[in-house]
Scaffold this active site. Structure first.
Site, PDB file in Angstrom:
ATOM      1  N   ASP A 259      -0.150   4.885 -14.789  1.00 44.25           N
ATOM      2  CA  ASP A 259       0.282   6.113 -14.087  1.00 44.25           C
ATOM      3  C   ASP A 259       1.535   5.876 -13.239  1.00 44.25           C
ATOM      4  OD1 ASP A 259      -0.657   4.656 -11.953  1.00 44.25           O
ATOM      5  OD2 ASP A 259      -1.996   6.219 -11.182  1.00 44.25           O
TER       6      ASP A 259
ATOM      7  N   ASP B 290      -2.245  -4.965  12.082  1.00 45.94           N
ATOM      8  CA  ASP B 290      -0.961  -4.273  12.189  1.00 45.94           C
ATOM      9  C   ASP B 290      -0.625  -3.941  13.651  1.00 45.94           C
ATOM     10  OD1 ASP B 290       1.117  -2.822  10.500  1.00 45.94           O
ATOM     11  OD2 ASP B 290       0.424  -1.158  11.727  1.00 45.94           O
TER      12      ASP B 290
ATOM     13  N   HIS C  76       6.819  -7.059   3.450  1.00 44.34           N
ATOM     14  CA  HIS C  76       7.166  -5.702   3.004  1.00 44.34           C
ATOM     15  C   HIS C  76       8.053  -4.963   4.005  1.00 44.34           C
ATOM     16  CE1 HIS C  76       4.045  -5.273   5.897  1.00 44.34           C
ATOM     17  NE2 HIS C  76       4.166  -3.967   5.912  1.00 44.34           N
ATOM     18  N   ASP C  77       8.336  -5.574   5.152  1.00 40.51           N
ATOM     19  CA  ASP C  77       9.123  -4.894   6.189  1.00 40.51           C
ATOM     20  C   ASP C  77      10.567  -5.356   6.268  1.00 40.51           C
ATOM     21  OD1 ASP C  77       7.130  -3.196   7.072  1.00 40.51           O
ATOM     22  OD2 ASP C  77       6.327  -4.650   8.500  1.00 40.51           O
TER      23      ASP C  77
ATOM     24  N   ASP D 155      -5.577  -5.428   5.472  1.00 39.09           N
ATOM     25  CA  ASP D 155      -4.712  -4.986   6.551  1.00 39.09           C
ATOM     26  C   ASP D 155      -5.533  -4.053   7.434  1.00 39.09           C
ATOM     27  OD1 ASP D 155      -2.242  -4.343   7.968  1.00 39.09           O
ATOM     28  OD2 ASP D 155      -1.205  -4.854   6.110  1.00 39.09           O
TER      29      ASP D 155
ATOM     30  N   GLU E 205       0.105  -9.077  13.728  1.00 32.49           N
ATOM     31  CA  GLU E 205       1.522  -8.764  13.738  1.00 32.49           C
ATOM     32  C   GLU E 205       1.924  -8.512  15.189  1.00 32.49           C
ATOM     33  OE1 GLU E 205       4.759  -5.727  11.770  1.00 32.49           O
ATOM     34  OE2 GLU E 205       2.859  -4.972  12.500  1.00 32.49           O
TER      35      GLU E 205
ATOM     36  N   ASP F 180      -1.741  -0.967  -8.813  1.00 35.54           N
ATOM     37  CA  ASP F 180      -3.153  -0.763  -8.477  1.00 35.54           C
ATOM     38  C   ASP F 180      -3.936  -2.072  -8.618  1.00 35.54           C
ATOM     39  OD1 ASP F 180      -3.756  -1.110 -11.287  1.00 35.54           O
ATOM     40  OD2 ASP F 180      -3.015   0.947 -11.577  1.00 35.54           O
TER      41      ASP F 180
ATOM     42  N   ASN G  82      -3.020   0.983 -15.078  1.00 33.28           N
ATOM     43  CA  ASN G  82      -3.512   2.113 -15.878  1.00 33.28           C
ATOM     44  C   ASN G  82      -2.413   3.059 -16.348  1.00 33.28           C
ATOM     45  OD1 ASN G  82      -2.825   3.437 -13.548  1.00 33.28           O
ATOM     46  ND2 ASN G  82      -4.719   4.636 -13.406  1.00 33.28           N
TER      47      ASN G  82
ATOM     48  N   ASP H 182       1.049  -2.136 -12.219  1.00 34.44           N
ATOM     49  CA  ASP H 182       0.297  -0.934 -12.590  1.00 34.44           C
ATOM     50  C   ASP H 182      -0.606  -1.240 -13.776  1.00 34.44           C
ATOM     51  OD1 ASP H 182      -0.623   1.578 -13.165  1.00 34.44           O
ATOM     52  OD2 ASP H 182       1.251   2.260 -14.093  1.00 34.44           O
TER      53      ASP H 182
HETATM   54  C1  GLC Z   1       3.824  -2.581  10.800  1.00 31.89           C
HETATM   55  C2  GLC Z   1       3.815  -2.594   9.288  1.00 31.89           C
HETATM   56  C3  GLC Z   1       4.819  -1.613   8.813  1.00 31.89           C
HETATM   57  C4  GLC Z   1       4.424  -0.254   9.306  1.00 31.89           C
HETATM   58  C5  GLC Z   1       4.260  -0.228  10.822  1.00 31.89           C
HETATM   59  C6  GLC Z   1       3.525   0.979  11.263  1.00 31.89           C
HETATM   60  O1  GLC Z   1       5.026  -3.011  11.316  1.00 31.89           O
HETATM   61  O2  GLC Z   1       4.027  -3.889   8.803  1.00 31.89           O
HETATM   62  O3  GLC Z   1       4.952  -1.627   7.421  1.00 31.89           O
HETATM   63  O4  GLC Z   1       5.391   0.685   8.934  1.00 31.89           O
HETATM   64  O5  GLC Z   1       3.495  -1.317  11.276  1.00 31.89           O
HETATM   65  O6  GLC Z   1       2.194   0.936  10.826  1.00 31.89           O
HETATM   66 CA    CA Z   2      -1.812   2.763 -11.561  1.00 28.12          CA
END
Ligand code: GLC
Ligand code: CA
Length: 560
Positions: free
Chosen positions: A26, A200, A338-339, A99, A254, A30, A24, A22
């Protein structure tokens, strides 16, 4: 334009912006925060960054529900901060990958708001169906995140399809106007200077005509009718021909459930390949069935099979003569994103966090392909274990077994939730782990006082400094990019051993996936005494042909 495939020499880093840094105060990560960390990434050896969605979004799926594709969310710093980051990356010789989420939009996107009111030309932008006379849903498909795949809309008096959350209506890619929108989006970002896209769930965009009921699959009902659907290649070719081909950019798709064989339909290298790399899921299933929410115990054999099958089916980068013979493509390599929960907590050991974190780095950084490192992975962040299921934020997590007793749910979420990868990056041992000067939008993992980037930067034996070494080594050895792949100890559930070979160089990689001692004996065609030990996670390693491994030991040897 000639497609130069620059990504083959690169190591990428994934930023999930909300929790990165972060700038700034908040409480929300970012792009100003990213700017502060560009040198950190450069020093790590990173050549490019993939950003999870930065676009304006109501946040039903943390940005994967987009309400405007041609802007940057104000909380991330808007277009101005984005331009600064793009420039900052390019100045440092790094690439930027966006993405692209076009299987679905947010239900708050203008297109959807107009579509539900039947305002032209948006009427057929989504997949609408009337209720069946018997009151049943249009078909029996499941959504991945929230119950059945259909949601009734009162305004339009029809159901719409959502393969993910209710707030993520699926676009109707069969409508040429929708494909034109996608091409506008691609062109918009490429013209701004971005270098490519991570696409995605792109293999889901073409649904089978008639959207038939699925009477075969017990889970993910319907998926066989939209994964690699009837027009997928046609649409991807159209995107390539009309836009992507005019830029020297990369695409990475993906692709849930994709096999290496099927992947070649997309990525086999030619002047017209649709996609450059695929994000496969087998390497995420060594301790589960299909999804993290169906756990089973970790099996190295499964992980090896996942790595090896992709290494072998895509023997790209071999000498020219072999190149012509083999079917070929380029791999994307990863252990975290992130999944999924954190890899040390899954395939390694929190007790041996430093040893296993380094070993896991070795296990995939010397494979053939382009590695991706997920924020926090580089200094060994581990799973988050909150005291209550109510503390989870993620829509996918919250919808897992809501009917189970709290204790049982909590145990599953601790193990499987992707929120473990979404807690703020732990920069320091200071307040809020140095992520923000304000109040963080999400919980900080309590272990930040011992696990943080600052500590790791100053400790020569840290996972972070090991990653730096491993990345630099990888880049200095042509054999990592070009060599063939050979696995050893194929039946072992403890040792992962592979060799990479070109005419000039031979590399041997040994990884122990256990804290127990295992007798390693060099394969008959190797003599460790004659090889150079390039990298290891233990001191005092002697160069002998047979040895007992130490917990999570890893070694990389080279012949020249
Ligand atoms: C992909 C993304 C995931 C998202 C899903 C729906 O699997 O990596 O984070 O929730 O698609 O967009
Ligand atoms: Ca921020």
């Amino acid at each position: 334009m000639r497609h130069t495939r620059w990504f083959k020499d690169m190591v990428f880093y994934q930023i999930w912006p909300r929790s990165f840094r972060d700038g700034n105060g908040d409480g929300i990560g970012d792009l100003w925060g990213v700017l502060e960390k560009l040198d950190y990434l450069k020093e790590l050896g990173i050549d490019g960054v993939w950003f999870s969605p930065l676009y304006p979004s109501p946040g039903a799926d943390c940005g994967y529900d987009i309400s405007d594709y041609m802007d940057i969310a104000p909380e991330y710093g808007g277009m101005e901060a984005f331009r600064a980051v793009l420039e900052g990356l390019h100045q440092r010789g790094m690439k930027l990958v966006m993405d692209l989420v076009v299987n679905h939009t947010s239900d708050e996107h203008e297109w959807f708001q107009k579509s539900r009111r039947r305002i032209e030309p948006y009427t057929d932008y989504y997949i609408w169906r009337p209720a069946k006379p018997n009151g049943k849903l249009p078909n029996n498909w499941d959504s991945h995140f929230e119950g059945k795949a259909w949601q009734w809309d009162d305004l339009r008096q029809e159901y719409y399809l959502h393969l993910f959350a209710v707030k993520q209506p699926d676009l109707n890619m069969d409508n040429p106007l929708v494909r034109t929108e996608v091409k506008k989006i691609l062109k918009f970002w490429l013209d701004l200077g971005v270098d490519g896209f991570r696409e995605d769930v792109i293999t889901f965009i073409s649904k089978k005509e008639g959207l038939p009921d699925d009477h075969l699959f017990p889970i993910f009902k319907g998926i066989r009718f939209y994964n690699h659907g009837p027009h997928i290649h046609e649409y991807l070719q159209e995107f390539r021909r009309d836009v992507l081909e005019n830029y020297d950019c990369m695409t990475i798709a993906e692709a849930p459930l994709v096999t290496p064989q099927r992947a070649l339909d997309y990525i086999e290298e030619s002047d017209t390949n649709e996609i450059d790399m695929m994000i496969q899921f087998q390497c995420m299933c060594a301790d589960c069935f299909f999804t993290d929410y169906m756990p089973r115990s970790f099996s190295l054999k499964r992980l090896r099979r996942a790595f090896s099958s992709w290494q072998k089916s895509h023997p790209s980068g071999l000498g020219d003569w072999q190149y012509k013979l083999a079917g070929r493509g380029w791999n994307a390599l990863y252990l975290e994103n992130h999944d999924h929960p954190r890899v040390i907590s899954r395939y390694g050991s929190e007790q041996y966090r430093v040893e296993s974190g380094k070993m896991l780095a070795v296990s995939y950084l010397f494979l053939k392909g382009t590695p991706f490192i997920y924020q926090g992975q580089e200094f060994g962040m581990t799973n988050w274990r909150p005291e209550s299921t109510s503390m989870y934020e993620d829509v996918q997590t919250r919808n897992q077994h809501p009917d189970w007793p709290e204790e049982k749910r909590l145990a599953l979420y601790h193990r499987a939730s992707r929120d473990s990868a979404r807690t703020p990056v732990q920069w320091t041992d200071g307040e809020h782990a140095g992520f923000t000067t304000g109040t963080p939008w999400f919980y900080v993992n309590e272990n930040y006082t011992s696990i943080n980037a600052e500590q790791a930067l100053h400790d020569p034996d840290s996972i972070l400094n090991f990653y730096k070494k491993a990345i630099a080594l990888r880049k200095s050895l042509p054999v990592v990019r070009d060599g063939s792949y050979q696995e050893y100890y194929r039946g072992s559930d403890k040792l992962y051993v592979y060799a990479r070979e070109t005419k000039e160089q031979k590399l041997l990689v040994i990884c122990s996936f256990t804290d127990k001692p295992v007798r390693f004996q060099a394969p008959y065609n190797f003599s460790l005494g004659d090889m150079k030990l390039l990298l290891t996670n233990y001191d005092g390693t002697r160069e002998e042909n047979s040895f007992l491994t130490r917990p999570y030991e890893a070694r990389v040897y080279l012949y020249e």
